[in-house]
Design an enzyme around this catalytic site. Structure first.
Site, PDB file in Angstrom:
ATOM      1  N   TRP A 198     -10.968  11.695  46.252  1.00 60.98           N
ATOM      2  CA  TRP A 198     -12.392  11.958  46.480  1.00 60.98           C
ATOM      3  C   TRP A 198     -13.016  10.839  47.304  1.00 60.98           C
ATOM      4  CZ3 TRP A 198     -16.670   9.035  45.184  1.00 60.98           C
ATOM      5  CH2 TRP A 198     -17.921   9.651  45.303  1.00 60.98           C
ATOM      6  N   HIS A 199     -12.521   9.613  47.108  1.00 62.01           N
ATOM      7  CA  HIS A 199     -13.135   8.468  47.764  1.00 62.01           C
ATOM      8  C   HIS A 199     -12.859   8.415  49.265  1.00 62.01           C
ATOM      9  CE1 HIS A 199     -13.665   7.046  43.620  1.00 62.01           C
ATOM     10  NE2 HIS A 199     -14.560   6.224  44.108  1.00 62.01           N
ATOM     11  N   GLY A 200     -11.791   9.003  49.716  1.00 63.38           N
ATOM     12  CA  GLY A 200     -11.557   8.949  51.145  1.00 63.38           C
ATOM     13  C   GLY A 200     -10.247   9.582  51.569  1.00 63.38           C
TER      14      GLY A 200
END
Length: 482
Positions: free
Chosen positions: A325-327
């Site tokens: 989700w973060h990248g």
């Protein structure tokens, strides 16, 4: 528009004044918040407002359709449509190039060559936050946990509410949405408490995060030039940079929302005082960790499945997906996966230590906090590194004999106007309040101090912000990239 900018101060003062001048007109208040939120977001790039509007309209009407439909198959189709819209937008802008490049690399292992059509895609600010917020709305309606709203204005305001639009907290509709349907009048107590919370957030961002950023960025960006001792300092400073940066944003968002009569959920609770990884995720980015718990981990079966292997897989999947989700980078996936490994290691350690009572419980607690901090900080290397190879080189240098080299000379050569004593004193200042408010709802509470001491604390924060802010200009919040 950044919270720590002059433009935002002017923007907020104008919005705040008009907002409470119209306290007897709820519809106007909400319309003002909606327009203000679009101005706030459009300050970066007005073109991406269309994505927020598409997400708002689609989930409003899909949510209504799910709520008014009794056919299970039809309700499921509508939910899938909502997920496709939100995940489609998120997937295209955030993950298209990642999946394309990963697929090309994979087929090259078998001797196939490909010229993928990579796109020069600009990642819209905060897209991961508002898409998750709107998805939880339709999912909760489908599950029967809440009713849909028939007020489009209130729903669109809920989706785009500017304090938490671009970096959270990721609010649940059941908590935030009803607040836009209630009358909101000026409350002096809430205003003062919100202002204090926002001030604390500015201190964490401007004094701690931005000062730590100077050294952390130089060390990570030139890691091949420094010995392991300096690299250790770099990752520790990054740990406090990202915490001061992200929790500072949350504090400002919660504070200014409170000033406007809106309650946002707590997003951080002294995470570096956690005693294990599970406790860390109860304290770090709480709105995201609870989102993955409720919408990924529990639907997979959670801890109620009979098989221990299946339960372990649920934990691994949840942590790994949260990393993704973060990248769109393998480093984030590894970061999430590492946290699942730490979870298993510390779970086994805790079970074994229950039967061992050699040390006093307080010392055991301090030891657990230290071990958890070391594990979390180690994982931050992958989070901050530009690539997997960069992270591994960083780790290899830390584990080499150069870790015993004196780092002072290297730090002096960086030539920063940021004085190390400023960072040390500000971290001590932070630690005092973190320990004092470890389990409090709001991370900045000094109400139990006598009046002169409270005033001294507020003044000290203002002085620190004015005189010890980083001199490299206004620095973006880290989580804007997610």
């Amino acid at each position: 528009m950044l919270f720590n900018s002059f433009e935002f101060v002017v923007f907020f003062v104008i919005v705040f004044f008009i907002y409470y001048k119209s306290y007897n007109n709820l519809r106007f208040q909400n319309a003002l918040l909606l327009v203000s939120s679009y101005v706030f977001y459009g300050w970066w790039d007005w073109r991406f407002l269309s994505l927020i509007i598409i997400s708002s309209f689609s989930d409003y009407f899909i949510g209504r359709a799910i709520d008014l439909n009794n056919d299970k198959k039809q309700r499921k189709r509508l939910l899938v449509l909502s997920l496709l819209v939100n995940l489609g937008i998120l997937g295209f802008f955030k993950y298209y190039n990642f999946f394309t490049e990963s697929f090309t690399d994979f087929i090259s292992l078998f001797g196939f060559e490909s010229n993928p059509a990579l796109l020069n895609i600009v990642l819209p600010v905060g897209i991961s936050f508002y898409t998750f917020q709107t998805m939880s709305y339709t999912i909760d309606i489908y599950r029967g946990k809440m009713k849909s709203t028939d007020n489009l204005l209130e729903f669109m305001t809920f989706v785009s509410f500017f304090p938490q639009l671009v970096a959270g907290p990721i609010e649940r509709a059941s908590h935030l949405l009803p607040q836009f349907g209630k009358k909101r009048e000026f409350d002096l107590f809430e205003f003062k408490e919100g202002a204090k919370q926002a001030l604390w957030g500015l201190f964490k961002k401007i004094v701690i995060a931005d000062n730590c950023a100077f050294y952390a960025n130089q060390i990570f960006e030139n890691s091949e030039s420094y010995p392991g001792s300096v690299l250790v300092i770099g990752v520790v400073l990054f740990a406090f940079q990202i915490y001061g940066d992200f929790s500072g944003y949350s504090d400002i968002a919660i504070g200014i929302s409170r000033m406007m009569g809106i309650d946002l959920m707590q997003n951080f609770k002294s995470p570096y005082l956690a005693e294990n990884i599970q406790d860390f995720w109860r304290r770090w980015h709480i709105s995201l960790s609870t989102w993955f718990r409720d919408y990924v981990y529990i639907p997979l079966g959670g801890s109620k499945v009979d098989s221990s292997i299946r339960r372990s897989m649920n934990i691994i999947i949840t942590f790994t997906v949260s990393g993704f989700w973060h990248g769109a980078n393998w480093t984030f996936i590894i970061w999430g996966f590492l946290h699942s490994l730490f979870y298993f290691i510390q779970t086994g350690y805790s079970k074994n230590m229950k039967s061992v009572k050699i040390l006093p419980s307080k010392l055991v607690q301090i030891f657990n906090v230290l071990i958890t901090f070391i594990a979390v900080t180690f994982a931050w290397i992958f989070f901050r590194a530009e690539s997997f190879n960069h992270a591994m080189d960083y780790i290899f240098e830390i584990t080499s004999s150069s870790i015993i080299e004196n780092p002072v000379g290297y730090l002096k050569l960086m030539g920063s106007s940021v004085k190390p004593y400023v960072i040390i004193l500000s971290l001590i200042y932070l630690s005092i309040f973190e320990i004092n408010n470890r389990d409090a709802k709001y991370s900045f509470q000094v109400g139990h101090f006598k009046a002169p001491m409270r005033i001294l604390v507020y003044l000290s924060l203002i002085i620190l912000i004015i005189f010890f802010r980083a001199t490299d200009g206004t620095i973006d919040f880290i989580y804007f990239q997610f």
